[in-house]
Write an enzyme that holds these catalytic residues in place. Structure first.
Site, short mmCIF file in Angstrom:
data_model
loop_
_atom_site.label_atom_id
_atom_site.label_comp_id
_atom_site.label_asym_id
_atom_site.label_seq_id
_atom_site.Cartn_x
_atom_site.Cartn_y
_atom_site.Cartn_z
N SER A 124 0.83 -1.21 0.00
CA SER A 124 0.00 0.00 0.00
C SER A 124 0.86 1.25 0.00
CB SER A 124 -0.85 -0.03 1.26
OG SER A 124 -1.41 1.22 1.50
N TYR A 148 -1.35 -0.51 10.59
CA TYR A 148 -1.62 -1.19 9.32
C TYR A 148 -0.43 -1.02 8.37
CZ TYR A 148 -3.45 -1.61 4.54
OH TYR A 148 -3.62 -1.92 3.20
N LYS A 152 2.25 -3.79 6.73
CA LYS A 152 2.51 -3.95 5.29
C LYS A 152 4.01 -3.86 5.00
CE LYS A 152 -1.35 -4.84 3.50
NZ LYS A 152 -1.58 -5.98 2.66
P1 NAD Z 1 -10.92 -6.96 1.13
O1 NAD Z 1 -11.13 -6.94 2.61
O2 NAD Z 1 -12.08 -6.72 0.25
O3 NAD Z 1 -10.25 -8.35 0.69
C1 NAD Z 1 -9.40 -9.08 1.54
C2 NAD Z 1 -9.88 -10.52 1.51
O4 NAD Z 1 -9.03 -11.30 2.35
C3 NAD Z 1 -11.31 -10.69 2.06
O5 NAD Z 1 -12.05 -11.46 1.15
C4 NAD Z 1 -11.13 -11.41 3.39
O6 NAD Z 1 -12.22 -12.24 3.69
C5 NAD Z 1 -9.84 -12.16 3.15
N1 NAD Z 1 -9.06 -12.46 4.36
C6 NAD Z 1 -8.71 -11.60 5.35
N2 NAD Z 1 -7.96 -12.24 6.25
C7 NAD Z 1 -7.84 -13.53 5.83
C8 NAD Z 1 -7.19 -14.67 6.34
N3 NAD Z 1 -6.53 -14.66 7.49
N4 NAD Z 1 -7.27 -15.82 5.63
C9 NAD Z 1 -7.96 -15.89 4.46
N5 NAD Z 1 -8.59 -14.83 3.94
C10 NAD Z 1 -8.52 -13.66 4.61
O7 NAD Z 1 -9.75 -5.93 0.84
P2 NAD Z 1 -9.21 -5.39 -0.56
O8 NAD Z 1 -9.56 -3.95 -0.63
O9 NAD Z 1 -9.57 -6.30 -1.64
O10 NAD Z 1 -7.64 -5.46 -0.28
C11 NAD Z 1 -6.85 -6.54 -0.72
C12 NAD Z 1 -5.41 -6.31 -0.28
O11 NAD Z 1 -4.96 -5.06 -0.83
C13 NAD Z 1 -5.23 -6.20 1.23
O12 NAD Z 1 -4.02 -6.86 1.56
C14 NAD Z 1 -5.10 -4.71 1.47
O13 NAD Z 1 -4.30 -4.43 2.60
C15 NAD Z 1 -4.41 -4.25 0.19
N6 NAD Z 1 -4.68 -2.83 -0.12
C16 NAD Z 1 -5.98 -2.40 -0.22
C17 NAD Z 1 -6.22 -1.05 -0.47
C18 NAD Z 1 -7.63 -0.53 -0.55
O14 NAD Z 1 -7.82 0.70 -0.40
N7 NAD Z 1 -8.63 -1.34 -0.80
C19 NAD Z 1 -5.15 -0.15 -0.66
C20 NAD Z 1 -3.85 -0.64 -0.57
C21 NAD Z 1 -3.62 -2.00 -0.30
N1 UFG Z 2 -12.26 11.35 3.61
C1 UFG Z 2 -13.23 12.23 4.02
N2 UFG Z 2 -14.36 11.73 4.61
C2 UFG Z 2 -14.56 10.39 4.79
C3 UFG Z 2 -13.54 9.49 4.34
C4 UFG Z 2 -12.41 10.01 3.76
O1 UFG Z 2 -13.09 13.44 3.90
O2 UFG Z 2 -15.60 10.00 5.34
C5 UFG Z 2 -11.05 11.89 2.95
C6 UFG Z 2 -9.78 11.57 3.70
O3 UFG Z 2 -9.53 12.54 4.69
C7 UFG Z 2 -8.75 11.58 2.56
C8 UFG Z 2 -9.56 11.07 1.36
O4 UFG Z 2 -10.92 11.27 1.69
O5 UFG Z 2 -8.34 12.90 2.28
C9 UFG Z 2 -9.33 9.59 1.08
O6 UFG Z 2 -9.58 8.84 2.25
P1 UFG Z 2 -9.70 7.24 2.23
O7 UFG Z 2 -10.02 6.80 3.62
O8 UFG Z 2 -10.62 6.81 1.15
O9 UFG Z 2 -8.25 6.78 1.78
P2 UFG Z 2 -6.81 6.96 2.48
O10 UFG Z 2 -5.92 7.59 1.48
O11 UFG Z 2 -6.93 7.62 3.80
O12 UFG Z 2 -6.39 5.47 2.75
C10 UFG Z 2 -6.57 4.46 1.77
C11 UFG Z 2 -6.75 3.12 2.45
C12 UFG Z 2 -5.48 2.69 3.10
C13 UFG Z 2 -4.37 2.73 2.10
C14 UFG Z 2 -4.26 4.08 1.46
C15 UFG Z 2 -3.21 4.09 0.39
O13 UFG Z 2 -7.77 3.20 3.45
O14 UFG Z 2 -5.63 1.39 3.57
O15 UFG Z 2 -5.51 4.45 0.88
O16 UFG Z 2 -3.38 3.03 -0.46
F1 UFG Z 2 -3.23 2.44 2.73
#
Ligand code: NAD
Ligand code: UFG
Length: 336
Positions: A124, A148, A152
């Site tokens: 991330s 978190y 990572k």
């Molecule tokens: P998500 O929660 O939709 O998907 C994660 C999946 O992993 C879920 O289906 C959950 O049931 C499964 N899971 C969690 N723990 C588990 C375990 N111990 N064993 C088996 N399955 C398990 O999340 P996502 O948004 O699809 O994110 C996927 C990956 O990308 C994550 O590692 C997350 O940290 C990373 N990531 C997500 C974002 C974002 O904003 N969505 C940004 C950066 C990185």
């Molecule tokens: N925000 C609001 N109101 C809300 C939610 C978010 O104003 O209710 C704003 C935040 O302050 C930020 C922007 O919208 O300025 C984006 O916020 P998000 O929570 O959607 O995303 P972040 O960038 O804070 O974090 C996300 C994921 C993290 C990941 C990161 C970078 O939640 O897990 O992007 O990949 F690490």
């Protein structure tokens, strides 16, 4: 080629599954459904008209995971499974170290046992912390500001040591902010808990589940005072994993890549685009800054363009259009 997806039932995993099946890979999904729903299987089959394997397994369970490897014998693992809420990680850091760090170590041990030597890991942009310069390239220092992000970064380091020591291959993808959904409206972002990210909250306001959006801060040093992020369509993000698989054919064994668009949008801009696309007013109130938030985060994605031959193709309007479509068809995610 046999590919195992941990967390393949989740938001990014299910969109990647669609792309892998479209590219004719044999896929097996392992997921404990802690943040997803078994409904994803029929939805993905409906989109792709292809079969894949699914195992209800926790990646922390060595024996159960070993059995999956024993029967499927994956050549590559794409590792999505993990916990992803910054807020929850402040409240319950040990959950993050167990699920993300211990879970990944367990996975690597099982991979070793079955001679599986290639991994693509979902990292991330949060590993960079507060940026010293923009756009952020992969040489930017890493300094996460929440548990978190620490979890990572720890997994990134463990995977790097694992690949160097055993001459294995790894592709670490640092995602910026994924949004949107598949254009069919059959799969999209589903969360068991109350969402914390911007788009899922705007969606809830859109369908009347919440009264208004809280904008966290309008006094950042950005043109309109609200936070800026690099929002990337989840389908573009999904395609970066197909590029990651092809990267393993090259000579360089391990590397890290930013996966973003290179363009930033503020919270006010996102609200305005959403209102235009959804043809509906999104009421908001401005509140104080949220704990752990940074002012701006925008990727320099040029390394992925050069070395993975991948770049984001879809626009922010596409992503929001698909997000609106998903929410209209599935107001409660998969729990309809
Ligand atoms: P998500 O929660 O939709 O998907 C994660 C999946 O992993 C879920 O289906 C959950 O049931 C499964 N899971 C969690 N723990 C588990 C375990 N111990 N064993 C088996 N399955 C398990 O999340 P996502 O948004 O699809 O994110 C996927 C990956 O990308 C994550 O590692 C997350 O940290 C990373 N990531 C997500 C974002 C974002 O904003 N969505 C940004 C950066 C990185
Ligand atoms: N925000 C609001 N109101 C809300 C939610 C978010 O104003 O209710 C704003 C935040 O302050 C930020 C922007 O919208 O300025 C984006 O916020 P998000 O929570 O959607 O995303 P972040 O960038 O804070 O974090 C996300 C994921 C993290 C990941 C990161 C970078 O939640 O897990 O992007 O990949 F690490």
């Amino acid at each position: 080629m046999r590919i195992l997806l941990t967390g393949g039932a989740g938001y990014i995993g299910s969109h990647t599954l669609v792309e892998l099946l479209a590219n004719k890979y044999k896929v097996c999904v392992v997921d404990n459904l802690s943040n997803s729903n078994i409904e994803f299987i029929s939805r993905v089959q409906n989109i792709t008209k292809k079969e894949f394997k699914f195992n209800l397994v926790d990646i922390c369970d060595h024996n159960a995971l070993s059995k999956v490897f024993e029967s499927f014998r994956p050549e590559i693992v794409i590792h999505f499974a993990g916990s992803k809420s910054v807020k929850e990680s402040f409240d319950n850091p040990l959950k993050y170290y167990k699920n993300n760090v211990f879970g990944s170590i367990n996975l690597l041990n099982v991979m070793d046992k079955y001679s599986c030597s290639k991994i693509i890991f979902s990292s991330s942009a949060t590993v960079y912390g507060n940026p010293e310069y923009l756009p952020i390239d992969e040489n930017h220092k890493v300094s996460p500001s929440n548990p978190y992000g620490h979890s990572k970064l720890m997994v990134e380091k463990i995977i790097k040591d694992w690949s160097t020591t055993y001459n294995n291959k790894s592709c670490i993808l640092r995602y910026f902010n994924p949004i949107g959904a598949h254009e069919s409206g059959l799969i999209g972002e589903h969360s068991h808990d109350h969402p914390n990210n911007l788009l899922p909250i705007i969606e809830n306001v859109f369908i009347g589940k919440e009264n208004n959006l809280k904008i966290y801060g309008n006094n950042y040093k950005t043109p309109d005072g609200s936070g800026i992020r690099d929002y990337i369509h989840v389908v573009d993000l999904a395609k970066s994993h197909v590029a990651g698989i092809k990267f393993f054919d090259g000579t360089k064994s391990s590397d890290v890549f930013n996966i973003g668009t290179g363009k930033g949008n503020s919270v006010f801009e996102i609200v305005s685009i959403y209102e235009k696309v959804a043809k509906k007013n999104i009421p908001y109130v401005v509140e104080g800054r949220r704990k752990g938030d940074i002012s701006e985060s925008v990727a320099d994605p040029s390394k992925a363009r050069t070395k993975l031959s991948w770049k984001a193709e879809l626009t922010i309007e596409d992503a929001i259009k698909h997000s609106v479509n998903w929410k209209l068809k599935n107001p409660n995610g998969y729990n309809n």
